[in-house]
Design an enzyme around this catalytic site. Structure first.
Site, PDB file in Angstrom:
ATOM      1  NE  ARG A  38      37.550  66.240  33.578  1.00 27.66           N
ATOM      2  CZ  ARG A  38      36.627  65.444  34.109  1.00 27.66           C
ATOM      3  NH1 ARG A  38      35.687  65.940  34.866  1.00 27.66           N
ATOM      4  NH2 ARG A  38      36.655  64.147  33.868  1.00 27.66           N
ATOM      5  CB  SER A 107      44.926  63.008  30.756  1.00 27.39           C
ATOM      6  OG  SER A 107      44.144  64.133  31.054  1.00 27.39           O
ATOM      7  CE  LYS A 136      31.712  58.725  39.133  1.00 29.88           C
ATOM      8  NZ  LYS A 136      30.337  58.532  38.722  1.00 29.88           N
TER       9      LYS A 136
END
Lengths: 210, 210
Positions: A38, A107, A136
């Site tokens: 990521r 997600s 975050k």
């Protein structure tokens, strides 16, 4: 898709000066059985380089590698799959791009999103953020373990709880019905990555089979 | 790859309030024979929506559609190809992602880049910026028509001259050896897109066959 229980997501900001592949190798040695790259800030070429570096490690250990967001990079390095958010390309387009063999994770933050992802052909969903998080992962309010209980009742594909999960609270997540967890800071931010991962895996196993 | 001579690149900033597909349809009616979707600012979903809209138009007219930078979007809409810059993914990776059938174009600003792109399997190269441009196609100094002459001598794949080309200076570009030109503002920024395109095409043809 092979099942997994401890899914590490990279978070380079948590280990300045340390190599991403080296950190994830320690995590795998500690018990991580799926890895996600990521990276929301690097250039495409940099993400590609990191993906190639991680692929070497995950291939060496036989652990699936998932690429967040960068579908092209996932295809370039022949990663095992991609993970997309609610604001990325629509699931149907992602499936058309990556083909039927790749893993697609999505997600989700609400049951409607979870059900849509299942219907749309996602292979797994992320369920969170369960707790407040500094990573975050998503700019949405914590969904709490109540959302896990909803997903358990209404969704049949595998789901992974995410967001602020650590060795202290993992039992709460598992007791709500989760079988798999995903973390960034609890692994990437640990001083001793392998030891922290082992402890988390042990807590996860302990909670799963009490 | 079917040959082309007038390659329009989208530039939405030049036509605020007007639909990108509508503008490109006028351009095609005016003589554009290849279209590139170039969007450096929109979200991935927005780029995808524009690509689908453009694909309908280009398919209707049988004109190839090339997607700048967003390889995943190109695959999702089954565009004819992708265009990448020197700072995008390496050519070998792009080819692996899109397969052998898709067109790959590469921006080049120097002969070494042009030769590398040809060796790497690019289907065409961009050669420019020839003149100063307001479209910020590339943040490099103009290469002038001298670069066109170099490419004519040393490169065998098709190339398209780009950067500040308009109806006034197109003859200079063609006389330097270019057979194909690519423009953003000269088409997207025109008050009458179809008329401006027709005039540019006529100037291009006139310069090619004096």
């Amino acid at each position: 898709m092979r099942d997994f229980s401890l899914y590490a997501i990279t978070g380079e900001a948590f280990h300045p000066g340390r190599d991403i592949a080296e950190v994830m190798e320690e995590a795998i040695c500690g018990g991580v059985d799926m890895v996600q790259l990521r990276d929301k800030t690097s250039s495409k070429q940099q993400v590609l380089e990191k993906a190639y570096a991680l692929k070497k490690v995950t291939d060496a250990y036989g652990v699936p590698l998932i690429i967040n967001d960068h579908i092209d990079v996932a295809l370039a390095v022949d990663a095992d799959g991609v993970h997309v958010g609610q604001n990325d390309l629509p699931l149907a387009d992602v499936r058309r791009i990556v083909g039927s063999e790749k893993i697609i994770g999505v997600s989700t933050h609400a049951l409607s999103e979870a059900i849509a992802a299942e219907k749309g052909g996602a292979n797994y969903i992320g369920v969170g953020p369960i707790f407040p998080t500094n990573s975050k992962v998503d700019v949405v309010a914590p969904v709490t373990t109540a959302y896990i209980r909803e997903v358990v009742q209404h969704v049949n594909i595998p789901f992974v709880a995410i967001g602020g999960i650590n060795v202290e609270n993992v039992a709460e997540v598992i007791s709500a019905g989760a079988k798999r967890i995903s973390v960034i800071s609890a692994i990437a931010g640990a001083k001793d990555v392998k030891a922290a991962t082992s402890a988390l895996k042990a807590a996860l196993k302990g909670a799963r089979t009490p």
